[in-house]
Scaffold this motif. Structure first.
Motif, PDB file in Angstrom:
ATOM      1  N   ASP A 146      15.472  30.941  -9.695  1.00 27.13           N
ATOM      2  CA  ASP A 146      14.234  31.697  -9.517  1.00 27.13           C
ATOM      3  C   ASP A 146      14.481  32.990  -8.750  1.00 27.13           C
ATOM      4  O   ASP A 146      13.870  34.026  -9.036  1.00 27.13           O
TER       5      ASP A 146
ATOM      6  N   ARG B 292      13.877  34.975 -12.930  1.00 28.58           N
ATOM      7  CA  ARG B 292      12.944  33.907 -13.292  1.00 28.58           C
ATOM      8  C   ARG B 292      13.043  33.508 -14.757  1.00 28.58           C
ATOM      9  O   ARG B 292      12.491  32.481 -15.157  1.00 28.58           O
TER      10      ARG B 292
ATOM     11  N   ARG C 299       5.690  27.117  -4.616  1.00 26.61           N
ATOM     12  CA  ARG C 299       5.180  28.315  -5.286  1.00 26.61           C
ATOM     13  C   ARG C 299       3.652  28.332  -5.309  1.00 26.61           C
ATOM     14  O   ARG C 299       3.050  29.405  -5.431  1.00 26.61           O
TER      15      ARG C 299
END
Length: 592
Positions: A206, A210, A372
């Motif tokens: 990430d 991504r 996230r």
């Protein structure tokens, strides 16, 4: 009408009923959409498996949920890039809600989740059909931030036993934490190592890019590792054999009792879906510079939920991370989602290869998703901006995490509405003054050069006049009149911002006018909206005040020959009138 808005309206009216998101498709987009579909597939496989486990459902139902949500949204929705499917935001909410509301027997649970998905779909679709998307606006940014923080805590606490190799636990969040701590001596090192490694791989992918399918790489790698080293013999729990036959169509166990039990949960889940979906569709449409119909998107998502429930899966939602992945991979339309869904169907027979998939891998992926979900920076910004709104976020977070999502959202929304009511019930009454050589009337506290007109009081009450602030309105004006430096003959109420007057407000205004007349003071109103005028007319106040005392501006009211005046006041008033209307009409600050 502005030409652009007319064009936009014509485009919306001309949209086809089905596959409107593919309108104007170009073959040159196909390669980009297919590559975006491949990226979406690599994200969806581990995420849908993990979310299904988080939801307490058979792993295969995660794939069914993704396929149903994606295809129905492509069929009926308007957003070109938004991804629909199993979502970790809502999965723990209905899992906990149903587990506490219905029998814990596996068959009853799976059947209840299917019924819930259909109920949620019907509610969300009705929101779209009735154009009720404004309901989502009751969830302010602090409430959403706190809600997501609470959901993140729920996800982490639920996944810790799988990550650590501990026995399964149940109950509320605090009870789960207590049991995990008491069992901490039983942590399986191999399981924890796999979980930590998977988390590291997903996190690094990430951070680097991504578009790198870190979750898929970790899933494949950990599965091979467990099989090659026979780690199940060392206590590493694996997913086991996956049933992957055709989905069971229809609903089971439908009854009035089941519907009434599930209705509150369905309402909460629908509200969350509407809020997240509205934010997602608008955000990515703005970035992609294309037109969307939010209510039509609700219809597509609602239909996806109904389809997911009918194939034995669970509620679906818009996914900001997956949508972002489609956009970053140059996907332009729902062809990317359709391609990913079709490929996923073809992969279902190969699920037997995931027999050695460690549950710690799915737990680590979900914990990464939880990190996230929570917006720490936004919570910090809220705390810096306003302590009360930060308190709303914290109350929501703790209530969702420790008590339940429906209570958390309910309490936070109630507190937010009470706070807005408190502020609008105690608005500040502004005393206005005239700025020489301009047509501006501004609050005296805003500009040192603003001047009062002797014998005249100009006030502004920039909020609807309603039952919560009616008494405060009359009390503040009376106190201001009593504290005036000179005897008054005219009070002008600048109603800019007073968009509405209810019955109680009209009654309070009538009392004020009667009080002023008993003291020989004339009352006038300036800049009154059509809505407020209708309220005045219905209550009879418009006739009592008189059309001759209703003005389009404060300056016009001051310049009019109304009310008794002494010679000095006439001179001051005429000076202001001449100052306003015989200048070059410049308004340097543009205010009021």
């Amino acid at each position: 009408m502005h030409p652009k808005s007319a064009l936009t309206r014509r485009v919306r009216c001309a949209r086809p009923v089905l596959f409107s998101s593919l309108q104007g498709y170009r073959w040159s987009w196909l390669l980009g959409d297919l590559l975006a579909g491949l990226t979406l597939l690599s994200i969806a496989v581990p995420e849908q498996l993990a979310t299904a486990r988080l939801a307490g459902m058979p792993p295969i139902t995660g794939f069914y949920a993704f396929v149903a949500g994606t295809l129905l949204f492509a069929l009926l929705g308007s957003n070109r890039q938004m991804s629909i499917g199993a979502d970790s935001t809502i999965a723990p909410l209905f899992a906990v809600g149903i587990a506490t509301a219905v029998s814990t027997a596996p068959g009853d649970y799976v059947a209840s989740v299917g019924i819930l998905a259909v109920m949620v779909g019907v509610i969300v679709a009705l929101v779209g059909l009735l154009r009720l998307g404004w309901i989502a606006e009751f969830l302010s940014t602090p409430i959403i931030a706190g809600f997501l923080g609470g959901v993140a805590i729920i996800i982490v606490v639920h996944q810790l036993p799988d990550l650590l190799g501990l026995p399964a636990v149940s109950g509320g969040t605090l009870n789960r934490i207590r049991l995990i701590v008491s069992d901490s001596a039983m942590v399986n090192g191999w399981t924890l190592g796999i979980g930590a490694g998977v988390f590291a791989v997903v996190f690094l992918a990430d951070q680097v890019d991504r578009r790198i399918p870190g979750a898929l790489i970790a899933l494949v790698g950990s599965t091979i590792l467990v099989g090659a080293l026979n780690l199940t013999s060392h206590g590493v729990a694996a997913l086991g054999s996956l049933a992957h036959g055709a989905p069971h169509l229809g609903l089971h166990g439908v009854s009035w009792s089941a519907l009434s039990t599930l209705a509150p949960i369905a309402g909460v889940i629908a509200l969350v879906i509407v809020s997240q979906s509205a934010a997602t569709t608008r955000a990515f449409a703005d970035k992609g510079v294309y037109d969307v119909d939010v209510n039509r998107d609700f219809l597509g998502i609602g239909a996806g939920n109904v389809a997911a429930g009918l194939v034995g899966a669970f509620p679906v939602n818009a996914s900001p991370p997956r949508t972002a992945a489609v956009v970053s991979a140059s996907g332009r339309t729902q062809v990317a989602g359709i391609a990913a869904a079709g490929a996923l169907v073809l992969l279902i027979p190969a699920l037997a290869l995931l027999e050695n998939l460690p549950v710690a891998t799915l737990a680590a992926i979900l914990i990464f998703i939880a990190t996230r979900i929570v917006h720490v920076r936004e919570l910090i910004d809220i705390a810096r901006y306003d302590r009360f709104e930060f308190a709303l976020a914290v109350v929501t977070l703790l209530t969702v995490a420790l008590v339940g999502v429906e209570y958390g959202i309910g309490v936070a929304v109630a507190l937010a509405i009470l706070d807005r009511t408190r502020l609008s019930a105690r608005p500040h009454l502004h005393v206005l003054g005239h700025i020489p050589s301009t047509t501006s009337w501004v609050p005296l506290s805003y500009a040192e050069q603003a001047r009062k007109v002797p014998g005249v009081l100009v006030v502004q009450f920039a909020t609807p006049l309603w039952y919560a602030n009616a008494t405060e309105f009359r009390t503040e004006i009376t106190a201001t009149i009593d504290a005036a430096d000179h005897p008054l003959h005219l009070v002008v109420l600048d109603t800019m911002g007073m968009t509405d007057i209810d019955y109680t407000g009209a009654h309070s205004l009538r009392q004020l006018i009667d009080q002023l007349r008993s003291r020989g003071i004339t009352f006038a109103m300036a800049r009154t909206s059509k809505t407020a005028r209708r309220g005045l007319a219905r209550s009879g106040l418009l006739a009592q005040i008189g059309q001759e005392h209703m003005f389009s501006s404060v300056g016009e009211a001051i310049g009019a020959d109304i009310g008794p005046k002494d010679p000095d006041e006439i001179k001051a008033q005429r000076a202001v009138s001449t100052d306003e209307y015989n200048t070059d009409q410049r308004d340097p600050d543009g205010s009021f």
